[in-house]
Write a protein that holds these residues in place. Sequence first.
Motif, PDB file in Angstrom:
ATOM      1  N   ASP A 250       0.882  -1.169   0.000  1.00 40.65           N
ATOM      2  CA  ASP A 250       0.000   0.000   0.000  1.00 40.65           C
ATOM      3  C   ASP A 250       0.916   1.214   0.000  1.00 40.65           C
ATOM      4  O   ASP A 250       1.598   1.483   0.987  1.00 40.65           O
ATOM      5  N   MET A 251       0.961   1.958  -1.114  1.00 37.64           N
ATOM      6  CA  MET A 251       2.006   2.952  -1.318  1.00 37.64           C
ATOM      7  C   MET A 251       1.411   4.339  -1.525  1.00 37.64           C
ATOM      8  O   MET A 251       0.571   4.549  -2.404  1.00 37.64           O
ATOM      9  N   CYS A 252       1.874   5.286  -0.716  1.00 39.89           N
ATOM     10  CA  CYS A 252       1.462   6.670  -0.897  1.00 39.89           C
ATOM     11  C   CYS A 252       2.438   7.342  -1.868  1.00 39.89           C
ATOM     12  O   CYS A 252       3.472   6.771  -2.224  1.00 39.89           O
ATOM     13  N   PRO A 253       2.132   8.562  -2.339  1.00 40.64           N
ATOM     14  CA  PRO A 253       3.038   9.245  -3.258  1.00 40.64           C
ATOM     15  C   PRO A 253       4.453   9.336  -2.692  1.00 40.64           C
ATOM     16  O   PRO A 253       4.659   9.714  -1.543  1.00 40.64           O
ATOM     17  N   GLY A 254       5.417   8.957  -3.518  1.00 44.22           N
ATOM     18  CA  GLY A 254       6.815   9.076  -3.147  1.00 44.22           C
ATOM     19  C   GLY A 254       7.418   7.867  -2.471  1.00 44.22           C
ATOM     20  O   GLY A 254       8.643   7.782  -2.331  1.00 44.22           O
TER      21      GLY A 254
END
Length: 297
Positions: A250-254
């Motif tokens: 689960d990846m947020c921006p950056g």
Amino acid sequence: MLACTLLILFAGGLQALAVRVQVTWDIGYLNISRDGLSTWRAIGANGQLPIPPIYVTQGDVLELTAINHLDMPVTLHAHGLFQRNSTYYDGPALITECGIPPGSQFTYIIETRDQSGTYWVHSHYRMEGIDGLRTALVILDQDMSLLDEYDEDVLLTLEDWGQEPNNDLMERLQVTPFANLSTDHPTVLINGINANFLQPIRFTSGRRYRLRVVSMSFTYWFKVRLPGHTMQVIEADGIYSQPSTVDGLDMCPGQRYSVIITAKESLEFNYALNVTFYSDYIPQISGLTPRYHHVPI
């Protein structure tokens, strides 16, 4: 343009052998369709989109020269690097630097002696990054023992790609906040290509693959998984970790992760790499929610 020269450092005898990696970006506009759906004026380097990733080895000195052919200033930010004693190379416009004026150039000197792992470089001026001025930066380890943990190294970059220049979108949003964002959402690009058109990644049964997954998004979050396989997280945002087995990311921006995946022994099936983007203003799609590795922010 990419060239390498050797820089030998002496201090009472030979102490270190470093490589000075020289990369030049002629930054300009390109009329291009990256998603196969819409064509608009994007921003690339050396007439290319996607911009090729940059690879260096820990201890190298990266000299990244930006030549600005745009009609506005440019800055570059090496996302995740500490920039100890070199914050003037960090990139945020009007905070650590004024920006490179149109028609001018500037060389960023980026030291890598203190860090290794997976990073990315992007513009830090207005919406230039989301319009294309971004690429992965991989700092390979000096410690070769980690190579025993996997057989191949695979880079996966994830991008949110809209249907128009994002400066135009931002001007509309200033008049009508969140206008059309729930319907005119972007396309997911994997390694610079519409994810639905991406060529298969060929795995060999039983081999271990290190996937370096880079979220080069500016707005959207990504869920990443390979059905039928687990992922062993070994790196998060340039920091090596104790191995942690998960079903997906689960990846947020950056954010950046390195995971090890062991290819199935059976050749009976192909497996679809599943990348889903989401945000608060996009209607949720019901479905399986696997156990994701998530770092709270």
